[in-house]
Scaffold this active site. Sequence first.
Site, PDB file in Angstrom:
ATOM      1  N   LYS A  14      68.051  -2.971  28.571  1.00 15.54           N
ATOM      2  CA  LYS A  14      67.317  -3.957  27.772  1.00 15.54           C
ATOM      3  C   LYS A  14      68.234  -5.075  27.278  1.00 15.54           C
ATOM      4  O   LYS A  14      67.795  -6.215  27.111  1.00 15.54           O
ATOM      5  CB  LYS A  14      66.589  -3.263  26.620  1.00 15.54           C
ATOM      6  CG  LYS A  14      67.486  -2.528  25.628  1.00 15.54           C
ATOM      7  CD  LYS A  14      67.907  -3.391  24.461  1.00 15.54           C
ATOM      8  CE  LYS A  14      68.828  -2.659  23.514  1.00 15.54           C
ATOM      9  NZ  LYS A  14      69.177  -3.489  22.330  1.00 15.54           N
ATOM     10  N   ARG A  52      87.075   2.189   9.764  1.00 17.56           N
ATOM     11  CA  ARG A  52      88.404   2.324  10.363  1.00 17.56           C
ATOM     12  C   ARG A  52      89.471   1.614   9.548  1.00 17.56           C
ATOM     13  O   ARG A  52      90.617   2.034   9.505  1.00 17.56           O
ATOM     14  CB  ARG A  52      88.390   1.773  11.805  1.00 17.56           C
ATOM     15  CG  ARG A  52      87.817   2.733  12.813  1.00 17.56           C
ATOM     16  CD  ARG A  52      87.867   2.153  14.225  1.00 17.56           C
ATOM     17  NE  ARG A  52      86.842   1.146  14.451  1.00 17.56           N
ATOM     18  CZ  ARG A  52      86.643   0.536  15.610  1.00 17.56           C
ATOM     19  NH1 ARG A  52      87.425   0.808  16.642  1.00 17.56           N
ATOM     20  NH2 ARG A  52      85.677  -0.345  15.760  1.00 17.56           N
ATOM     21  N   SER A 101      68.237 -11.103  17.789  1.00 13.88           N
ATOM     22  CA  SER A 101      68.857 -10.479  18.954  1.00 13.88           C
ATOM     23  C   SER A 101      70.106 -11.233  19.391  1.00 13.88           C
ATOM     24  O   SER A 101      70.045 -12.401  19.773  1.00 13.88           O
ATOM     25  CB  SER A 101      67.856 -10.422  20.117  1.00 13.88           C
ATOM     26  OG  SER A 101      68.508 -10.054  21.324  1.00 13.88           O
ATOM     27  N   ARG A 102      71.259 -10.558  19.372  1.00  6.70           N
ATOM     28  CA  ARG A 102      72.507 -11.185  19.820  1.00  6.70           C
ATOM     29  C   ARG A 102      72.468 -11.477  21.314  1.00  6.70           C
ATOM     30  O   ARG A 102      72.988 -12.494  21.777  1.00  6.70           O
ATOM     31  CB  ARG A 102      73.692 -10.282  19.488  1.00  6.70           C
ATOM     32  CG  ARG A 102      74.018 -10.204  18.010  1.00  6.70           C
ATOM     33  CD  ARG A 102      75.369  -9.566  17.773  1.00  6.70           C
ATOM     34  NE  ARG A 102      75.400  -8.182  18.189  1.00  6.70           N
ATOM     35  CZ  ARG A 102      75.180  -7.144  17.394  1.00  6.70           C
ATOM     36  NH1 ARG A 102      74.897  -7.354  16.120  1.00  6.70           N
ATOM     37  NH2 ARG A 102      75.251  -5.903  17.837  1.00  6.70           N
ATOM     38  N   ASN A 103      71.864 -10.563  22.098  1.00  8.97           N
ATOM     39  CA  ASN A 103      71.828 -10.754  23.546  1.00  8.97           C
ATOM     40  C   ASN A 103      70.915 -11.916  23.929  1.00  8.97           C
ATOM     41  O   ASN A 103      71.266 -12.744  24.769  1.00  8.97           O
ATOM     42  CB  ASN A 103      71.385  -9.462  24.228  1.00  8.97           C
ATOM     43  CG  ASN A 103      72.443  -8.380  24.132  1.00  8.97           C
ATOM     44  OD1 ASN A 103      73.414  -8.384  24.868  1.00  8.97           O
ATOM     45  ND2 ASN A 103      72.268  -7.462  23.191  1.00  8.97           N
ATOM     46  N   TRP A 126      74.859  -1.727  12.020  1.00  9.17           N
ATOM     47  CA  TRP A 126      73.942  -0.634  12.314  1.00  9.17           C
ATOM     48  C   TRP A 126      74.382   0.651  11.627  1.00  9.17           C
ATOM     49  O   TRP A 126      73.565   1.382  11.066  1.00  9.17           O
ATOM     50  CB  TRP A 126      73.830  -0.461  13.818  1.00  9.17           C
ATOM     51  CG  TRP A 126      72.767   0.471  14.331  1.00  9.17           C
ATOM     52  CD1 TRP A 126      72.866   1.237  15.450  1.00  9.17           C
ATOM     53  CD2 TRP A 126      71.447   0.716  13.813  1.00  9.17           C
ATOM     54  NE1 TRP A 126      71.699   1.942  15.659  1.00  9.17           N
ATOM     55  CE2 TRP A 126      70.809   1.634  14.662  1.00  9.17           C
ATOM     56  CE3 TRP A 126      70.739   0.235  12.705  1.00  9.17           C
ATOM     57  CZ2 TRP A 126      69.509   2.109  14.440  1.00  9.17           C
ATOM     58  CZ3 TRP A 126      69.437   0.710  12.490  1.00  9.17           C
ATOM     59  CH2 TRP A 126      68.847   1.624  13.349  1.00  9.17           C
ATOM     60  N   ASP A 130      62.257  -1.291  22.928  1.00  9.68           N
ATOM     61  CA  ASP A 130      63.528  -1.952  22.669  1.00  9.68           C
ATOM     62  C   ASP A 130      63.657  -3.241  23.471  1.00  9.68           C
ATOM     63  O   ASP A 130      64.266  -4.219  23.023  1.00  9.68           O
ATOM     64  CB  ASP A 130      64.676  -0.997  23.012  1.00  9.68           C
ATOM     65  CG  ASP A 130      65.909  -1.224  22.146  1.00  9.68           C
ATOM     66  OD1 ASP A 130      65.896  -2.151  21.322  1.00  9.68           O
ATOM     67  OD2 ASP A 130      66.883  -0.466  22.292  1.00  9.68           O
ATOM     68  N   GLY A 152      66.165   2.800  20.125  1.00  8.30           N
ATOM     69  CA  GLY A 152      64.820   2.289  19.913  1.00  8.30           C
ATOM     70  C   GLY A 152      64.848   0.863  19.413  1.00  8.30           C
ATOM     71  O   GLY A 152      65.912   0.260  19.253  1.00  8.30           O
TER      72      GLY A 152
END
Length: 324
Positions: free
Chosen positions: A184, A32, A247-249, A12, A237, A129
């Site tokens: 969500k 990082r 969607s990972r979820n 993202w 969303d 969003g």
Amino acid sequence: MSEVIVYGAGAWGTALAIHAARLGHGVTLWARDAARAEEMQRTRVNARLLPGATFPEALRVTHDAAPGGAALGILAVPMQPLRAVLAGLPRGLPPLLLVCKGLEADTLRLPLEVLADARPDLTGGVLSGPNFAHEVAAGLPAASVVAARDAALVATAQGLLSGQALRLYGSADVLGVQLGGAAKNVLAIAAGISTGAGLGENARAALITRGLAELSRLVVGLGGKAETAAGLSGLGDLILTAMGNSSRNASLGFALGRGMTLPQALAGRAGVTEGIATAPALLERAQGAGVELPICAAVVAMLQGRLDVQGALAALMARPLRGE
């Protein structure tokens, strides 16, 4: 001089950096890991997390966290390490947009609450969003919400990040926008479980609709606005995360619905599935405010191994009858 600096080179963060650079801004993307930063700067792609999305010329990747006079910072790290990353960032940062979604597991705090606690010297807002990173990186049309108590920050973010491929709406309801982004993910796990278990389209539609009722009840119960729950950071969303193929979820829920254990479902997955840590924290915060979240409670019970699919379904269907 970079006009935008993005802290966090995940999918993202990289997509937002590409988008901002495509609009003609000088953009710095901070990673990082120094070796990874050097590799992305040399190859001009985030091959591990966003393959195929070539970096515009105006995008520079670095391990140097100094803001360099940027007008806007975007902090794109997962929710659970947010506090540690904030503590390690230098002083003199520009206003920050946080794009993580969820609650800190130990403190039950939302992203801007963690920011205020860890770095009271910083001004912050959130960007939320229905946005999949790979689609934003590809320049496909999308819309999102920038929420902040500082109207000047909202205007700055809209001015720098809005374009033909991404339209940003402003909001002052920072609580509602953050709660929508957290809830969500949990509800998407539930939708994925329903699909994986073969419960049918009727069940998934009912679950998403009643999930929206839970999300709305939570937002209003904790002090947000009902219209926020019906907007991009709530309903929008939820639709994307519960039904989108990327969607990972939802995919995690699908694996659970097929009978996998949580460790089995997580094996080999890239990226962070935010709903796992968010679910119990969200439920605890809701219960503290007297807000009932039966679907989220069922997800928590399944993640913790206290219920299977049939047990969760039976518990939800046996709840006392009531008006919609």
